[in-house]
Design a protein around this motif. Structure first.
Motif, mmCIF file in Angstrom:
data_model
loop_
_atom_site.group_PDB
_atom_site.id
_atom_site.type_symbol
_atom_site.label_atom_id
_atom_site.label_comp_id
_atom_site.label_asym_id
_atom_site.label_seq_id
_atom_site.Cartn_x
_atom_site.Cartn_y
_atom_site.Cartn_z
ATOM 1 N N ILE A 1 0.881 -1.159 0.000
ATOM 2 C CA ILE A 1 0.000 0.000 0.000
ATOM 3 C C ILE A 1 0.918 1.208 0.000
ATOM 4 N N VAL A 2 0.781 2.055 -1.009
ATOM 5 C CA VAL A 2 1.638 3.230 -1.121
ATOM 6 C C VAL A 2 0.867 4.463 -0.642
ATOM 7 N N ARG A 3 -0.031 4.953 -1.442
ATOM 8 C CA ARG A 3 -0.863 6.108 -1.057
ATOM 9 C C ARG A 3 -2.170 5.669 -0.389
ATOM 10 N N GLY A 4 -2.625 4.486 -0.708
ATOM 11 C CA GLY A 4 -3.870 3.962 -0.163
ATOM 12 C C GLY A 4 -5.061 4.116 -1.090
ATOM 13 N N THR A 5 -4.920 4.884 -2.153
ATOM 14 C CA THR A 5 -6.063 5.136 -3.024
ATOM 15 C C THR A 5 -6.496 3.896 -3.800
ATOM 16 N N THR A 6 -5.560 3.111 -4.292
ATOM 17 C CA THR A 6 -5.916 1.895 -5.022
ATOM 18 C C THR A 6 -6.579 0.896 -4.081
ATOM 19 N N SER A 7 -5.993 0.709 -2.911
ATOM 20 C CA SER A 7 -6.565 -0.227 -1.936
ATOM 21 C C SER A 7 -7.972 0.207 -1.537
ATOM 22 N N ARG A 8 -8.153 1.499 -1.322
ATOM 23 C CA ARG A 8 -9.478 2.004 -0.946
ATOM 24 C C ARG A 8 -10.501 1.717 -2.044
ATOM 25 N N GLU A 9 -10.128 1.918 -3.299
ATOM 26 C CA GLU A 9 -11.066 1.678 -4.392
ATOM 27 C C GLU A 9 -11.373 0.184 -4.537
ATOM 28 N N ILE A 10 -10.378 -0.666 -4.337
ATOM 29 C CA ILE A 10 -10.608 -2.116 -4.390
ATOM 30 C C ILE A 10 -11.611 -2.519 -3.301
ATOM 31 N N VAL A 11 -11.364 -2.060 -2.079
ATOM 32 C CA VAL A 11 -12.251 -2.404 -0.960
ATOM 33 C C VAL A 11 -13.658 -1.878 -1.222
ATOM 34 N N GLN A 12 -13.783 -0.633 -1.623
ATOM 35 C CA GLN A 12 -15.099 -0.053 -1.883
ATOM 36 C C GLN A 12 -15.823 -0.796 -3.002
ATOM 37 N N SER A 13 -15.092 -1.182 -4.052
ATOM 38 C CA SER A 13 -15.698 -1.918 -5.165
ATOM 39 C C SER A 13 -16.260 -3.254 -4.695
ATOM 40 N N LEU A 14 -15.527 -3.927 -3.828
ATOM 41 C CA LEU A 14 -15.989 -5.216 -3.312
ATOM 42 C C LEU A 14 -17.222 -5.060 -2.422
ATOM 43 N N PHE A 15 -17.225 -4.040 -1.583
ATOM 44 C CA PHE A 15 -18.412 -3.790 -0.755
ATOM 45 C C PHE A 15 -19.608 -3.397 -1.620
ATOM 46 N N ARG A 16 -19.393 -2.561 -2.635
ATOM 47 C CA ARG A 16 -20.497 -2.175 -3.529
ATOM 48 C C ARG A 16 -21.077 -3.391 -4.246
ATOM 49 N N ALA A 17 -20.230 -4.381 -4.505
ATOM 50 C CA ALA A 17 -20.681 -5.599 -5.189
ATOM 51 C C ALA A 17 -21.351 -6.585 -4.234
ATOM 52 N N GLY A 18 -21.402 -6.233 -2.940
ATOM 53 C CA GLY A 18 -22.135 -7.073 -2.004
ATOM 54 C C GLY A 18 -21.312 -7.884 -1.035
ATOM 55 N N ALA A 19 -19.989 -7.716 -1.006
ATOM 56 C CA ALA A 19 -19.170 -8.453 -0.040
ATOM 57 C C ALA A 19 -19.604 -8.094 1.372
ATOM 58 N N SER A 20 -19.663 -9.087 2.255
ATOM 59 C CA SER A 20 -20.054 -8.813 3.636
ATOM 60 C C SER A 20 -18.853 -8.338 4.459
ATOM 61 N N GLU A 21 -17.661 -8.774 4.108
ATOM 62 C CA GLU A 21 -16.423 -8.363 4.776
ATOM 63 C C GLU A 21 -15.320 -8.326 3.728
ATOM 64 N N VAL A 22 -14.379 -7.418 3.907
ATOM 65 C CA VAL A 22 -13.205 -7.365 3.026
ATOM 66 C C VAL A 22 -11.969 -7.249 3.918
ATOM 67 N N HIS A 23 -11.150 -8.279 3.896
ATOM 68 C CA HIS A 23 -9.927 -8.346 4.692
ATOM 69 C C HIS A 23 -8.745 -8.151 3.749
ATOM 70 N N MET A 24 -7.862 -7.215 4.082
ATOM 71 C CA MET A 24 -6.724 -6.891 3.229
ATOM 72 C C MET A 24 -5.452 -7.409 3.881
ATOM 73 N N ARG A 25 -4.662 -8.142 3.110
ATOM 74 C CA ARG A 25 -3.372 -8.639 3.569
ATOM 75 C C ARG A 25 -2.305 -8.160 2.601
ATOM 76 N N ILE A 26 -1.226 -7.602 3.159
ATOM 77 C CA ILE A 26 -0.178 -6.987 2.360
ATOM 78 C C ILE A 26 1.116 -7.776 2.547
ATOM 79 N N SER A 27 1.726 -8.162 1.427
ATOM 80 C CA SER A 27 2.906 -9.036 1.479
ATOM 81 C C SER A 27 4.214 -8.254 1.602
ATOM 82 N N SER A 28 4.147 -7.128 2.285
ATOM 83 C CA SER A 28 5.343 -6.360 2.642
ATOM 84 C C SER A 28 5.028 -5.612 3.925
ATOM 85 N N PRO A 29 6.056 -5.114 4.598
ATOM 86 C CA PRO A 29 5.796 -4.220 5.730
ATOM 87 C C PRO A 29 5.244 -2.891 5.211
ATOM 88 N N PRO A 30 4.715 -2.056 6.091
ATOM 89 C CA PRO A 30 4.245 -0.740 5.652
ATOM 90 C C PRO A 30 5.383 0.077 5.031
#
Length: 157
Positions: free
Chosen positions: A50-79
């Motif tokens: 996650i660099v700026r957070g904008t891409t991650s935010r749009e991915i999460v929002q898109s999944l919720f808009r599509a009906g996901a009940s929960e969206v868990h984000m896992r990042i394969s690097s440290p912050p």
């Protein structure tokens, strides 16, 4: 396991020169969520960073808009908290979301149900290269090379 999100292409390599609005619009065009697979489900998104957070935010929002009940984000690097000055085009320290927000604040910003990063120790172990041979400056702020005055001032700010 079924794919629920199709990302077409890669982020424009000149995205750092775009306005925030232009980047967010570009992200929306690239994401195609499959609502028939997502609706009512818990979804785990695995991303490299996650660099700026904008891409991650749009991915999460898109999944919720599509009906996901929960969206868990896992990042394969440290912050990513600090810019990298050795050829990787990263934003300024002010633009790096993890440089000025806690993990919980980043989670709130992107809107995920939960957020987890790979630890620095986990990253080093998974690479299998001695730590003294790795450039970890984006995660630690410890630069193994001399920074010019302009960069030293930015990191110190």
């Amino acid at each position: 396991m079924k794919p629920v999100l199709i990302i077409s292409g890669t982020q424009d390599s000149h995205a750092e020169h775009m306005s925030l609005t232009m980047r967010e619009e570009g992200i929306k065009v690239k994401l195609n969520v499959m609502p028939e697979v997502v609706k009512g489900r818990r979804v785990i998104v695995i991303d490299d960073s996650i660099v700026r957070g904008t891409t991650s935010r749009e991915i999460v929002q898109s999944l919720f808009r599509a009906g996901a009940s929960e969206v868990h984000m896992r990042i394969s690097s440290p912050p990513i908290k600090y810019p990298n000055y050795t050829g990787i085009d990263t934003p300024t320290i002010e633009q790096l979301i993890a440089s000025n927000k806690t993990v919980e604040e980043v989670r709130d910003f992107i809107g995920a149900t939960s957020l987890g990063y790979l630890s620095l120790e986990g990253l080093i172990k998974s690479i299998g290269v001695p730590e003294d041979q790795l450039d970890l400056s984006s995660f630690t702020g410890i630069y193994r090379y001399k920074l010019g005055t302009r960069y030293r001032e930015q990191v110190a700010a």
